[in-house]
Design a protein around this motif. Structure first.
Motif, mmCIF file in Angstrom:
data_model
loop_
_atom_site.group_PDB
_atom_site.id
_atom_site.type_symbol
_atom_site.label_atom_id
_atom_site.label_comp_id
_atom_site.label_asym_id
_atom_site.label_seq_id
_atom_site.Cartn_x
_atom_site.Cartn_y
_atom_site.Cartn_z
ATOM 1 N N SER A 14 0.820 -1.219 0.000
ATOM 2 C CA SER A 14 0.000 0.000 0.000
ATOM 3 C C SER A 14 0.850 1.263 0.000
ATOM 4 C CB SER A 14 -0.929 -0.009 1.217
ATOM 5 O OG SER A 14 -1.665 1.191 1.297
ATOM 6 N N CYS A 15 1.945 1.245 0.735
ATOM 7 C CA CYS A 15 2.757 2.462 0.850
ATOM 8 C C CYS A 15 3.438 2.820 -0.464
ATOM 9 C CB CYS A 15 3.777 2.325 1.979
ATOM 10 S SG CYS A 15 5.195 1.276 1.592
ATOM 11 N N LEU A 16 3.621 1.847 -1.346
ATOM 12 C CA LEU A 16 4.297 2.132 -2.617
ATOM 13 C C LEU A 16 3.494 3.096 -3.472
ATOM 14 C CD1 LEU A 16 5.628 -1.416 -3.558
ATOM 15 C CD2 LEU A 16 6.913 0.486 -2.555
ATOM 16 N N SER A 17 2.211 2.813 -3.612
ATOM 17 C CA SER A 17 1.381 3.692 -4.441
ATOM 18 C C SER A 17 1.187 5.052 -3.804
ATOM 19 C CB SER A 17 0.021 3.031 -4.698
ATOM 20 O OG SER A 17 -0.643 2.759 -3.473
ATOM 21 N N THR A 18 1.311 5.129 -2.484
ATOM 22 C CA THR A 18 1.127 6.407 -1.789
ATOM 23 C C THR A 18 2.352 7.294 -1.888
ATOM 24 O OG1 THR A 18 -0.386 5.347 -0.209
ATOM 25 C CG2 THR A 18 0.581 7.469 0.441
ATOM 26 N N TYR A 19 3.526 6.712 -1.732
ATOM 27 C CA TYR A 19 4.737 7.523 -1.581
ATOM 28 C C TYR A 19 5.674 7.499 -2.779
ATOM 29 C CZ TYR A 19 3.226 7.739 3.277
ATOM 30 O OH TYR A 19 2.487 7.956 4.411
ATOM 31 N N PHE A 20 5.543 6.532 -3.677
ATOM 32 C CA PHE A 20 6.391 6.494 -4.867
ATOM 33 C C PHE A 20 5.533 6.832 -6.084
ATOM 34 C CE2 PHE A 20 8.723 4.054 -1.792
ATOM 35 C CZ PHE A 20 10.057 4.290 -2.080
ATOM 36 N N VAL A 21 5.478 8.113 -6.407
ATOM 37 C CA VAL A 21 4.526 8.580 -7.416
ATOM 38 C C VAL A 21 5.081 8.517 -8.838
ATOM 39 C CG1 VAL A 21 3.281 10.045 -5.789
ATOM 40 C CG2 VAL A 21 5.249 10.981 -7.015
ATOM 41 N N MET A 22 6.392 8.546 -9.013
ATOM 42 C CA MET A 22 6.968 8.411 -10.349
ATOM 43 C C MET A 22 6.832 6.966 -10.792
ATOM 44 S SD MET A 22 10.900 9.004 -11.624
ATOM 45 C CE MET A 22 10.887 10.773 -11.305
ATOM 46 N N PRO A 23 6.206 6.696 -11.939
ATOM 47 C CA PRO A 23 5.941 5.316 -12.356
ATOM 48 C C PRO A 23 7.173 4.413 -12.373
ATOM 49 C CG PRO A 23 4.705 6.828 -13.721
ATOM 50 C CD PRO A 23 5.608 7.678 -12.865
ATOM 51 N N GLN A 24 8.271 4.880 -12.959
ATOM 52 C CA GLN A 24 9.457 4.027 -13.046
ATOM 53 C C GLN A 24 10.039 3.753 -11.669
ATOM 54 O OE1 GLN A 24 12.639 5.533 -15.491
ATOM 55 N NE2 GLN A 24 13.669 3.541 -15.618
ATOM 56 N N LEU A 25 10.054 4.777 -10.822
ATOM 57 C CA LEU A 25 10.576 4.592 -9.467
ATOM 58 C C LEU A 25 9.685 3.626 -8.693
ATOM 59 C CD1 LEU A 25 12.831 5.579 -7.564
ATOM 60 C CD2 LEU A 25 11.254 7.326 -6.746
ATOM 61 N N ARG A 26 8.370 3.771 -8.860
ATOM 62 C CA ARG A 26 7.440 2.869 -8.177
ATOM 63 C C ARG A 26 7.616 1.428 -8.666
ATOM 64 N NH1 ARG A 26 3.141 5.576 -8.894
ATOM 65 N NH2 ARG A 26 2.313 4.509 -10.730
ATOM 66 N N GLU A 27 7.824 1.268 -9.963
ATOM 67 C CA GLU A 27 8.022 -0.069 -10.520
ATOM 68 C C GLU A 27 9.263 -0.732 -9.936
ATOM 69 O OE1 GLU A 27 8.938 -2.179 -14.859
ATOM 70 O OE2 GLU A 27 8.202 -0.105 -14.770
ATOM 71 N N HIS A 28 10.350 0.021 -9.870
ATOM 72 C CA HIS A 28 11.582 -0.521 -9.290
ATOM 73 C C HIS A 28 11.405 -0.805 -7.796
ATOM 74 C CE1 HIS A 28 13.500 -0.142 -12.995
ATOM 75 N NE2 HIS A 28 14.232 0.956 -12.816
ATOM 76 N N ALA A 29 10.748 0.105 -7.095
ATOM 77 C CA ALA A 29 10.518 -0.094 -5.663
ATOM 78 C C ALA A 29 9.649 -1.320 -5.422
ATOM 79 C CB ALA A 29 9.861 1.152 -5.063
ATOM 80 N N GLN A 30 8.664 -1.527 -6.299
ATOM 81 C CA GLN A 30 7.800 -2.699 -6.189
ATOM 82 C C GLN A 30 8.608 -3.986 -6.334
ATOM 83 O OE1 GLN A 30 4.261 -2.773 -5.754
ATOM 84 N NE2 GLN A 30 4.646 -4.962 -5.416
ATOM 85 N N ALA A 31 9.545 -4.004 -7.267
ATOM 86 C CA ALA A 31 10.386 -5.189 -7.460
ATOM 87 C C ALA A 31 11.202 -5.478 -6.203
ATOM 88 C CB ALA A 31 11.302 -4.981 -8.659
ATOM 89 N N CYS A 32 11.697 -4.422 -5.575
ATOM 90 C CA CYS A 32 12.484 -4.599 -4.344
ATOM 91 C C CYS A 32 11.612 -5.144 -3.217
ATOM 92 C CB CYS A 32 13.107 -3.272 -3.928
ATOM 93 S SG CYS A 32 14.318 -2.607 -5.089
ATOM 94 N N VAL A 33 10.407 -4.598 -3.079
ATOM 95 C CA VAL A 33 9.499 -5.052 -2.029
ATOM 96 C C VAL A 33 9.087 -6.504 -2.260
ATOM 97 C CG1 VAL A 33 7.166 -4.771 -1.082
ATOM 98 C CG2 VAL A 33 8.659 -2.791 -1.336
ATOM 99 N N GLU A 34 8.807 -6.862 -3.512
ATOM 100 C CA GLU A 34 8.421 -8.245 -3.794
ATOM 101 C C GLU A 34 9.555 -9.203 -3.456
ATOM 102 O OE1 GLU A 34 5.442 -9.329 -4.501
ATOM 103 O OE2 GLU A 34 4.677 -7.271 -4.463
ATOM 104 N N ALA A 35 10.790 -8.796 -3.684
ATOM 105 C CA ALA A 35 11.929 -9.626 -3.280
ATOM 106 C C ALA A 35 11.963 -9.782 -1.766
ATOM 107 C CB ALA A 35 13.230 -9.020 -3.796
ATOM 108 N N LYS A 36 11.703 -8.697 -1.058
ATOM 109 C CA LYS A 36 11.659 -8.742 0.408
ATOM 110 C C LYS A 36 10.550 -9.674 0.889
ATOM 111 C CE LYS A 36 13.290 -7.052 3.515
ATOM 112 N NZ LYS A 36 14.176 -7.601 4.573
ATOM 113 N N LEU A 37 9.407 -9.666 0.199
ATOM 114 C CA LEU A 37 8.283 -10.500 0.615
ATOM 115 C C LEU A 37 8.562 -11.984 0.403
ATOM 116 C CD1 LEU A 37 5.256 -8.369 -0.644
ATOM 117 C CD2 LEU A 37 6.191 -8.542 1.669
#
Length: 305
Positions: A14-37
């Motif tokens: 949930s925090c990704l869509s709230t705080y990472f508003v640049m699409p490319q940055l959000r996409e990369h951040a999502q990949a990092c979070v999914e690895a963490k999960l």
């Protein structure tokens, strides 16, 4: 404790869509979070466990647990950027400057999540102070590690108490503070012992692998390598010569079997395992002294397995 995973995952996504508003940055951040999960979420679970076992009942603790996991993820990214020895994670495939921005973003968002967790302001402030203090402590420990200048086993244990153990202390104490509003020294003590034991266990693992993460190949001063270097027989001095930089890595890569025999002859793995278990048993002893129901103690012991 597996039931804790889904609420923490939800908060992280949930925090990704709230705080990472640049699409490319959000996409990369999502990949990092999914690895963490894909990992155990140990630190977030420890945050929730300590909150619950000290009688905390509010589900907002999952937001705080997500904050702790983001803090850990940010430091993992920075650690991998510095060590350059982990090519299997998403952030190693990004440009280093982009990965660094993501790590800084995660560290900032972790504080934001704590500040907006909805707990009483005084307890939130205490939790943020603990997070910041322990991150700074870990930075000092990481700097000592990067300098690779520890000269004794005692110095090395002190360094990992700052680096690895400080982060586990942060997770446990944030849960405790949000439940009680009090600093419980016994929690800090056993969390530190468990963190030290876990790092020494990792040191053993990293000594046995024969790839880029091998601490001997990287000439890293750890508890096992320090013991090894002072236990070498005359015919095994090539190990010391390599560690001192007098031999290039190309001249020892083919000596894996010989390396394993040296480990066995010197008793390095046995000695290091004993040191690891000493800290683990201290953790067990301190947990056993807690005035808690047996069910909570069992869960605490299960986390250390």
């Amino acid at each position: 404790m597996e039931s804790l995973v889904q609420p923490i995952e939800s908060e992280l996504r949930s925090c990704l869509s709230t705080y990472f508003v640049m699409p490319q940055l959000r996409e990369h951040a999502q990949a990092c979070v999914e690895a963490k999960l894909g990992e155990s979420l140990l630190f977030g679970k420890m945050t929730v466990l300590h909150y619950r076992m000290f009688a905390g009942e509010d589900d907002r603790i999952y937001r705080a647990a997500a904050a702790v996991e983001l803090m850990i993820l940010s430091l993992d990214i920075i650690d991998d950027l510095q060590d350059r020895d982990n090519q299997e994670v998403p952030w190693s495939r990004f440009a280093p400057e982009i990965a660094l921005n993501i790590a800084l973003g995660f560290l900032t968002v972790s504080q934001k999540l704590l500040l907006t967790s909805g707990f009483p302001l005084e307890r939130v402030q205490q939790a943020v102070q603990v997070l910041n203090r322990q991150v700074l402590t870990a930075i000092h420990g990481q700097t000592t590690d990067l300098l690779n200048a520890v000269a004794s086993e005692e110095e090395y244990v002190a360094m990992i108490a700052q680096k690895s153990a400080a982060l586990l202390v942060s997770a446990c104490m944030i849960g405790t503070l949000l439940a009680t509003g009090e600093w419980v020294e016994q929690v800090r003590h056993y969390a530190e012992e468990l963190g030290i034991a876990a790092q020494i266990k990792n040191d053993i693992r990293d000594l046995l692998c024969w790839d880029r993460k091998n601490d001997f190949l990287n000439r890293k001063r750890t508890l096992p390598t320090l013991y090894l270097l002072q236990s070498l027989a005359e015919e095994d001095q090539w190990v010391a010569h390599y560690f001192e930089g007098r031999l290039p890595v190309e001249e020892i890569l083919h000596r894996r079997e010989e390396w394993e025999r040296v480990l066995e002859k010197t008793g390095t793995l046995l000695y290091t395992s004993v040191r690891m278990r000493t800290h683990y048993y201290r953790y067990l002893e301190l947990v056993g002294k807690l005035n808690l129901e047996s069910g909570w103690k069992e869960q605490m012991l299960a986390f250390a397995e």
